[in-house]
Scaffold this motif. Sequence first.
Motif, mmCIF file in Angstrom:
data_model
loop_
_atom_site.group_PDB
_atom_site.id
_atom_site.type_symbol
_atom_site.label_atom_id
_atom_site.label_comp_id
_atom_site.label_asym_id
_atom_site.label_seq_id
_atom_site.Cartn_x
_atom_site.Cartn_y
_atom_site.Cartn_z
ATOM 1 N N TYR A 1 1.254 -13.433 -7.002
ATOM 2 C CA TYR A 1 1.708 -12.086 -6.644
ATOM 3 C C TYR A 1 0.907 -11.585 -5.440
ATOM 4 O O TYR A 1 1.452 -11.018 -4.509
ATOM 5 C CB TYR A 1 1.514 -11.105 -7.804
ATOM 6 C CG TYR A 1 2.572 -11.131 -8.863
ATOM 7 C CD1 TYR A 1 3.868 -10.709 -8.589
ATOM 8 C CD2 TYR A 1 2.274 -11.532 -10.156
ATOM 9 C CE1 TYR A 1 4.842 -10.697 -9.573
ATOM 10 C CE2 TYR A 1 3.236 -11.530 -11.148
ATOM 11 C CZ TYR A 1 4.519 -11.115 -10.849
ATOM 12 O OH TYR A 1 5.469 -11.106 -11.827
ATOM 13 N N SER A 2 -0.390 -11.797 -5.510
ATOM 14 C CA SER A 2 -1.262 -11.354 -4.422
ATOM 15 C C SER A 2 -0.914 -12.059 -3.118
ATOM 16 O O SER A 2 -0.888 -11.435 -2.060
ATOM 17 C CB SER A 2 -2.729 -11.612 -4.795
ATOM 18 O OG SER A 2 -3.564 -11.247 -3.726
ATOM 19 N N THR B 1 -3.918 -7.499 -6.876
ATOM 20 C CA THR B 1 -2.791 -7.563 -5.948
ATOM 21 C C THR B 1 -3.241 -7.638 -4.496
ATOM 22 O O THR B 1 -2.608 -8.289 -3.675
ATOM 23 C CB THR B 1 -1.869 -6.332 -6.145
ATOM 24 O OG1 THR B 1 -1.499 -6.262 -7.512
ATOM 25 C CG2 THR B 1 -0.635 -6.419 -5.280
#
Length: 162
Positions: free
Chosen positions: A116-117, A140
């Motif tokens: 996601y990051s 994130t």
Amino acid sequence: SMYTGISCVAYKPIKKNSEITIQKQLSNNSPSNKMNNTNICIATPDIVGPIKNGGIGTSYYYLAQHLSQSGYNVSILFVGREPEDKRWLHIYGKQGIEFFFLGKSKMELVEDQRKYSYLAFEFLRNKQYDIIHFPEWGGTGYYSLCAKKSGLCFQNTHFDQL
């Protein structure tokens, strides 16, 4: 890299209602208007609308709303799965908030928070934001912050967290 060329979906702000327009006109006459051309992005996996949100999502919803009403250019990057029901996006558009989320095909590759990051980093590095706001929960902002610290990008961007 399998993440190159990240696609996203953007929902542009709808013409603001007269109350917000009047408020912006009033703020244009104030001495604190120096930053009203500031571009702010809130990159978060938790926000009111696409998911059943928690405290982070509620806080970011009201932060985005307040910043937009104060005359700032506000975008939200929802770092989560693309929702099926997009009716709530009009709420953001009516408030002058631009809303992005990563496309379904890319999100299917996500197995953990690190990806996601990275997807958030891939999206944000091609944008020009003065301020990017991440929650500290979930990491994130990890790859974006690493890129800034190493001098790869974001040299003129300030990072903040909730």
